[in-house]
Design an enzyme around this catalytic site. Structure first.
Site, mmCIF file in Angstrom:
data_model
loop_
_atom_site.group_PDB
_atom_site.id
_atom_site.type_symbol
_atom_site.label_atom_id
_atom_site.label_comp_id
_atom_site.label_asym_id
_atom_site.label_seq_id
_atom_site.Cartn_x
_atom_site.Cartn_y
_atom_site.Cartn_z
ATOM 1 N N THR A 13 0.843 -1.192 0.000
ATOM 2 C CA THR A 13 0.000 0.000 0.000
ATOM 3 C C THR A 13 0.884 1.250 0.000
ATOM 4 O OG1 THR A 13 -0.185 0.029 2.424
ATOM 5 C CG2 THR A 13 -1.875 -1.185 1.191
ATOM 6 N N ILE A 19 9.355 5.200 0.943
ATOM 7 C CA ILE A 19 9.730 3.844 1.341
ATOM 8 C C ILE A 19 8.890 2.805 0.604
ATOM 9 C CG2 ILE A 19 9.715 2.212 3.267
ATOM 10 C CD1 ILE A 19 10.483 4.547 5.099
ATOM 11 N N GLY A 20 7.601 3.103 0.401
ATOM 12 C CA GLY A 20 6.733 2.149 -0.283
ATOM 13 C C GLY A 20 7.200 1.835 -1.690
ATOM 14 N N TYR A 154 0.645 10.246 15.517
ATOM 15 C CA TYR A 154 1.507 9.380 14.730
ATOM 16 C C TYR A 154 2.157 8.330 15.626
ATOM 17 C CZ TYR A 154 5.283 7.907 11.604
ATOM 18 O OH TYR A 154 6.145 7.161 10.835
#
Length: 262
Positions: A13, A19-20, A154
């Site tokens: 996702t 990073i994805g 977060y």
């Protein structure tokens, strides 16, 4: 080293950047079929083109869906009912004054950082268990362990991911399915790169990077920002066929920022 990822289908996702995108690149390099996910068709197309430029033989599938919403999650499941590997990478990283955050602010961050992974894991994990093979990985953060005053939602959601991941791992008892979480430290994403340049505009980036780490992340042992590829390569190993004994774990790739002997 053969990571045994040929013929595996992977959903990462939020894989159109940061990073994805690097996780998607590492999986594609290993021969897996990778579902590239972003909120818009344009972002997915751009990321796919970028990956194909580097890896012409990459096996990539498109998915334009906002998995931070129930509708987006339903669309993902409808388009790809089964996957071999799920990487829950989607997340919001924002600085906030905790005293000015509204209920709506908290709910929005919770929906994206928590509910997205819960919805997809709830769907895909039972099928993995039934097939006796599969991997689920939550991309958490070292902020889960080092809560900051300006990142309360977060940090809270990233800590919650660790608990969810472990709870799900307990459901895989006696199978060849694993569920783990990965905790990256401060990483050189485009947004962080711009931040360093803004804070130290008169320095070469390498100098600014060292100053940023010394002044803002002084406990880092490596004294530099982690490169996205370093996170990605470890993520792919955790999800590989060689990592069957790693289950229910919270694994830090933080450059030593979090001071702990374990």
């Amino acid at each position: 080293m053969d990571l045994k990822l040929q013929n595996k289908t992977v959903l990462v996702t939020a894989s159109t950047g940061g990073i994805g995108l690097e996780i998607a690149r590492s999986f594609a390099r290993e021969g897996a079929t990778v579902i590239i996910n972003g909120r818009t068709e344009d972002s997915v197309a751009q990321a796919t083109a970028q990956l194909r430029a580097d890896l012409p033989e990459a096996k990539l599938l498109p998915l334009a869906a906002d998995n931070g919403t129930a509708e987006g999650g339903a669309r993902t499941i409808a388009e790809y009912p089964d996957v071999d590997i799920l990487v829950n990478n989607l997340g919001i990283y924002e600085n906030h004054d905790v005293f000015t955050l509204t209920d709506e602010d908290w709910q929005r961050i919770f929906d994206v950082n928590i509910q997205s992974g819960v919805r997809l894991s709830r769907h895909y994990l039972p099928g993995m268990i039934a097939r006796n093979t599969g991997r689920v990985l939550f991309i958490s953060s070292e902020a889960a362990l080092t809560a900051a005053a300006d990142m309360a939602p977060y940090s809270a959601t990233k800590l919650m991911q660790l608990s969810i991941s472990r709870s799900l791992a307990e459901r895989t008892h006696g199978t060849n399915v694993t569920v783990n979480s990965l905790l990256p430290g401060s990483t050189l994403t485009p947004g962080v790169q711009e931040l360093v340049k803004k804070v130290f505009p008169d320095d070469e980036f390498a100098v600014g990077e060292r100053r940023f780490m010394a002044e803002n992340r002084p406990t880092s042992i490596i004294g530099r920002l982690i490169r996205p590829q370093e996170i990605a390569d470890f993520a792919v190993f955790i999800c590989s066929g060689l990592a069957g004994a790693i289950n229910g774990a919270a694994l830090r790739v933080d450059g030593g920022i979090y001071r702990s002997a374990v």
